[in-house]
Design a protein around this motif. Sequence first.
Motif: not given
Length: 264
Positions: A102-108, A112-126, A148-154
């Motif tokens: 389902a698209a809802e599952g893919g979006r969710a 979550c990955v985008v939030w965590a990646a941005q928090a890590a890039l900002r130095g808020e999490i390890a 995941h790999t390409e999403l994190l790369q972006a």
Amino acid sequence: MVPITQHAHPLLAITQGDPAGIGPEIIAKAFRDAPDQMQGAFVVGELATLRRAAACVRRSGVPDLPVAVITSPAQARDMPPRCVPVLPLAGLPGPLPFGAVAAEGGRAAAECVVWAAQAALRGEIAGLVTAPLNKESLHAAGVDYPGHTELLQAQAAAHAGVALAQMPVRMMLASDELCTVLVSIHLALRDAIDAVTPHNVLQTLRITHAALCKSLGRAPRIGVSALNPHAGEAGLFGREEIEVIAPAIAAARREGLDATGPWA
């Protein structure tokens, strides 16, 4: 930026993965069975989904696994053992039918990955740990990255303010004894063979060398795998080893990398 400070247990965000998949249950089992190793970790996801997962891993005679809401990563350090801290993201769907594409599952999963990646890039999490997502659901959600790999790369490229081509990445599968780094990621086999070019092989060697120098604290030894059976048998079974892989290894060695091969 709010930099993280030194603690015995670094803050790690675990993304819930696709809510219709096995990710939430894997996470719940980790908090249930390895509480000492999960200190400092928290889940980025949807509360009801994680509570359903905790119920799924319930065992007779064992206390239920509590799921608690946190509002900031640092609160994960205050959680008692065998408790799942969840930092809920607004707008995520609740529990979806198990196994549903389902698209809802893919979006969710992607959010979550985008939030965590941005928090890590900002130095808020390890760092972040990703539970499985469904690539078909990701595509259905209109996410233009196959995994995941390409999403994190972006996210890394956007954070650095550079184009994707200026943020080359590779996937590494690691154990205590061996790290395996792939030249191509998420390609059909026919396309993966075409991706074995002198530029891609040399770039892979450079990325591998730089990453492992940082993590190991020393220069790594890199053995480069052949593409064809028996490393091509001097061109009898293909010439990629002669015309592509060996020249890339030679170029890497001229740069000071300890690379050998191609090995069958």
